[in-house]
Design an enzyme around this catalytic site. Sequence first.
Site, mmCIF file in Angstrom:
data_model
loop_
_atom_site.group_PDB
_atom_site.id
_atom_site.type_symbol
_atom_site.label_atom_id
_atom_site.label_comp_id
_atom_site.label_asym_id
_atom_site.label_seq_id
_atom_site.Cartn_x
_atom_site.Cartn_y
_atom_site.Cartn_z
ATOM 1 C CE LYS A 74 -3.629 21.683 24.732
ATOM 2 N NZ LYS A 74 -3.763 20.220 24.560
ATOM 3 C CG ASP B 52 -0.545 20.056 22.726
ATOM 4 O OD1 ASP B 52 -0.171 20.431 23.855
ATOM 5 O OD2 ASP B 52 -1.713 19.719 22.503
ATOM 6 C CG ASP C 84 -8.533 24.456 20.740
ATOM 7 O OD1 ASP C 84 -9.773 24.431 20.659
ATOM 8 O OD2 ASP C 84 -7.841 23.430 20.940
ATOM 9 C CD GLU D 150 -3.009 21.558 18.527
ATOM 10 O OE1 GLU D 150 -2.575 21.343 19.677
ATOM 11 O OE2 GLU D 150 -4.213 21.763 18.282
ATOM 12 C CE LYS E 179 -8.332 16.972 20.057
ATOM 13 N NZ LYS E 179 -7.030 17.202 20.718
ATOM 14 C CB THR F 206 -12.659 20.055 19.243
ATOM 15 O OG1 THR F 206 -11.725 21.025 19.730
ATOM 16 C CG2 THR F 206 -11.932 18.726 19.040
ATOM 17 C CB CYS G 155 -8.621 24.758 26.717
ATOM 18 S SG CYS G 155 -9.865 24.178 25.524
ATOM 19 C CG ASP H 219 -13.296 23.734 21.600
ATOM 20 O OD1 ASP H 219 -12.333 23.502 22.369
ATOM 21 O OD2 ASP H 219 -13.610 22.970 20.669
ATOM 22 C CG ASP I 49 -4.236 17.827 18.471
ATOM 23 O OD1 ASP I 49 -3.112 17.302 18.348
ATOM 24 O OD2 ASP I 49 -4.718 18.160 19.572
ATOM 25 C CE LYS J 292 -6.855 20.798 18.838
ATOM 26 N NZ LYS J 292 -6.269 21.353 20.075
#
Length: 331
Positions: A250, A228, A300, A205, A154, A129, A278, A302, A179, A152
């Site tokens: 998740k 999500d 995902d 996401e 953000k 991330t 996660c 991490d 995301d 990933k």
Amino acid sequence: MTSSKPPKLAARIERWPIAGAFTISRGGKTEAITVVAEVRQGAHTGRGECVPYARYGETPEATLAALLSMQEALRGGLDRRGLQGAVPAGAARNALDCALLDLEAKIGGQRAWELLGRPAPRPCTTAFTISLGTPEAMAAAAAKASDRPLLKIKLGGDGDGDRIAAVRKQAPESELIVDANEAWTPANLEQNLAACEAVGVTLIEQPLPAGQDGLLARIRRPVAICADESVHHRASLEGLRERYDAINIKLDKAGGLTEALAMADAARALGFEIMVGCMVATSLSMAPAMLLTPQARFVDLDGPLLLARDRDGGLRYDGSTVYPPDAALWG
């Protein structure tokens, strides 16, 4: 459970410093606050970890109290199967569900996947991330992680086109997923989708807020969209088919591995791609989620890589490759 002694439940709040800071559209934090449940029966102890999520009104203190309130029910014979109907989905049920499954596997001398009749997890590639920031800061972070095969990113709304372009310039070979954490709006949705398409993003996401995502069913989606915050458990799947192409499972949302596995089966039957995700947490949170990876297009997990340190005996990470847990850690 085969021991004649009733199980004993203990729980505690733990704090794990993050390496630097972790920032998404809803804010940033410098530590991961987790709640750990331990269920002991005879010589065996099962463990589970959860991350209470403020987005759903959860707090560490309330989650701890909810766990400890289950002591008498466990003494009275409540098991993992009964737990599903006794406690609502969420962080507390996740920690207890995973602890009970870990205990069941240890007592039976099996790995958790054998106990559940599931494929054994194998080493797999996890996303890494990149936190939300200025285009310059995100580009610098992407440059440091450019050797990782899956990033990933953000994002946070206005200016996201500049952010994702800056990241792609510094990580030209990495597969990118983004995301938005519900931060996009109907006004900038198509512009941001086009910016992601332009740099070859594979998956986006939760671009719009949960409950306000109907527009996704009425526009062209040039990049696959993953639910999500809009998806929690099996009951929420059917209504998402016109809006989403994938779902992020998740354990803290689903309320444990038991529901998460059933959810993955149901989602695949409906044609969704699977992402296993996660919260920022230790390897004890990631280990049960590894059982979902054989079904997942995107992994995902991490969380431990974002911490200043993981718990002892944590998962093995070799770059972006994460390995299944040892039985001493979980399952």
